[in-house]
Write a protein that holds these residues in place. Sequence first.
Motif, mmCIF file in Angstrom:
data_model
loop_
_atom_site.group_PDB
_atom_site.id
_atom_site.type_symbol
_atom_site.label_atom_id
_atom_site.label_comp_id
_atom_site.label_asym_id
_atom_site.label_seq_id
_atom_site.Cartn_x
_atom_site.Cartn_y
_atom_site.Cartn_z
ATOM 1 N N LYS A 81 38.405 28.103 53.789
ATOM 2 C CA LYS A 81 38.783 28.002 52.381
ATOM 3 C C LYS A 81 38.210 29.191 51.610
ATOM 4 N N ILE A 82 38.685 29.420 50.399
ATOM 5 C CA ILE A 82 38.215 30.523 49.559
ATOM 6 C C ILE A 82 36.762 30.275 49.162
ATOM 7 N N PHE A 83 35.925 31.321 49.244
ATOM 8 C CA PHE A 83 34.471 31.138 49.105
ATOM 9 C C PHE A 83 33.968 31.118 47.665
ATOM 10 N N ALA A 84 34.783 31.543 46.687
ATOM 11 C CA ALA A 84 34.312 31.597 45.295
ATOM 12 C C ALA A 84 35.504 31.559 44.349
ATOM 13 N N GLU A 85 35.237 31.186 43.107
ATOM 14 C CA GLU A 85 36.292 31.205 42.096
ATOM 15 C C GLU A 85 36.594 32.641 41.684
ATOM 16 N N SER A 86 37.865 32.906 41.397
ATOM 17 C CA SER A 86 38.266 34.231 40.940
ATOM 18 C C SER A 86 37.856 34.455 39.493
ATOM 19 N N ASP A 87 37.611 35.696 39.170
ATOM 20 C CA ASP A 87 37.371 36.078 37.783
ATOM 21 C C ASP A 87 38.605 35.690 36.966
ATOM 22 N N PRO A 88 38.475 34.827 35.962
ATOM 23 C CA PRO A 88 39.647 34.350 35.218
ATOM 24 C C PRO A 88 40.364 35.450 34.440
ATOM 25 N N THR A 89 39.716 36.591 34.244
ATOM 26 C CA THR A 89 40.371 37.684 33.520
ATOM 27 C C THR A 89 41.214 38.563 34.445
ATOM 28 N N SER A 90 41.108 38.349 35.746
ATOM 29 C CA SER A 90 41.869 39.163 36.696
ATOM 30 C C SER A 90 43.277 38.610 36.870
ATOM 31 N N PRO A 91 44.269 39.486 36.958
ATOM 32 C CA PRO A 91 45.636 39.010 37.203
ATOM 33 C C PRO A 91 45.892 38.701 38.669
ATOM 34 N N TRP A 92 44.905 38.950 39.537
ATOM 35 C CA TRP A 92 45.112 38.832 40.971
ATOM 36 C C TRP A 92 44.389 37.618 41.535
ATOM 37 N N GLY A 93 45.100 36.843 42.323
ATOM 38 C CA GLY A 93 44.499 35.704 42.993
ATOM 39 C C GLY A 93 43.793 36.121 44.263
ATOM 40 N N PRO A 94 43.100 35.193 44.912
ATOM 41 C CA PRO A 94 42.393 35.510 46.155
ATOM 42 C C PRO A 94 43.358 35.961 47.250
ATOM 43 N N ASP A 95 42.818 36.713 48.181
ATOM 44 C CA ASP A 95 43.587 37.226 49.308
ATOM 45 C C ASP A 95 42.760 36.983 50.559
ATOM 46 N N THR A 96 43.290 36.201 51.503
ATOM 47 C CA THR A 96 42.509 35.885 52.692
ATOM 48 C C THR A 96 43.418 35.785 53.902
#
Length: 387
Positions: A258-273
Amino acid sequence: MSASLIRRACAAALLLTSTLAPAVAAAPQPGAPAPESKRAAQARLLGEKIVPYKLDFLGTTVGGLSGIDRDRCTGEYVLISDDRSFLQPARVYTARLDVDTDGVHSVDFTGTRPLLQPDGSVYPSPALGDGKAIDPEEIRVDPLKCRYWWGQEGDRPPVAGPPVIQPSVEISDPDGSHRGRLRLPENYTITADRGPRRNQAVEALTFGARGTVVTSAIEGPLVQDGPVPDLTHGALVRVTQQTRAGRVLGQFAYPIEKIFAESDPTSPWGPDTGVPSILAFPDDPARYLVLERTWVAGSGYKIRLYDATTRGATDVQAMDSLVDRPVVPMRKRLVADFHTLGLSTVDNTEGMTWGPVLPSGERSLILVSDDNFDKDAVTQFVALALR
């Protein structure tokens, strides 16, 4: 899959330093098989070397190095760039690496060749829109003939209009001449509602069983196999064993974290794994090193290396979808979390290959990162010792 240059520019330079949670299968495991008698491989850092940004070599820009393999015929290393013919034609490099128990002393590039289409021409830029572009991501040197087998992800356009480019595994001579193509499983084909997601297709490839078995892995879950990982759930990706002629010997589900951390809410990009590389153990055709690479906006990269096996796993080649199916996935055990190795930085590591056996009896493992031709990233060679 290479992270977008725009997304990398938006990413914070922070790197996660929290303790890794224990690895857990990404799906229910009814009837889990008995534990193996073999211990998981263990790794320690030998050293690292960072190549200068946008190094010019024979009129090409060194970067985007997404795959690496050792050529037994020359003793050199072969690397593939994921430049999609935007800067220069899609290409491979050869290099000599001076690696021993004291570290990585030098990386010296010795040659470069463009990869050629069957008609002898170079691959065009995707900007032409003719459906002939490629997205090169992985390379292996055939242990039987020393030809280059290389994987490319193709393209699933995000909007209607541009042509779909199917993922493939191509075969070339060391001079770049095209020699053939591996027939991939039918479920690797991109259709409207089936197949690999965009930038999550064939990015991992390895030879096993003395060169008689070709194993590939899809980077992320197929569309029909369920959603991509999030903060609470991992996912299953397909790993396929084939003969050199393309006959499928078995297909298995590998559980990514699973994704290890929450994304910065100001970023337009979601996690990539996903899984950017897989490497067969020389003495066990069912055992692999699997690289998992995750990027999260605001936290940077998490790179983890696992010792995994198909032994005891469900053969899923006849399953159209893995959703709500009684699948026993491949078992895996953590070998290394790159944040615990003492590296100067943890970046977009995508390629790995076996290096020489060390005097200690350990086997060296050489890894390389893809800098995406981004000044805020690095082309980093890492050497580990495995026992």
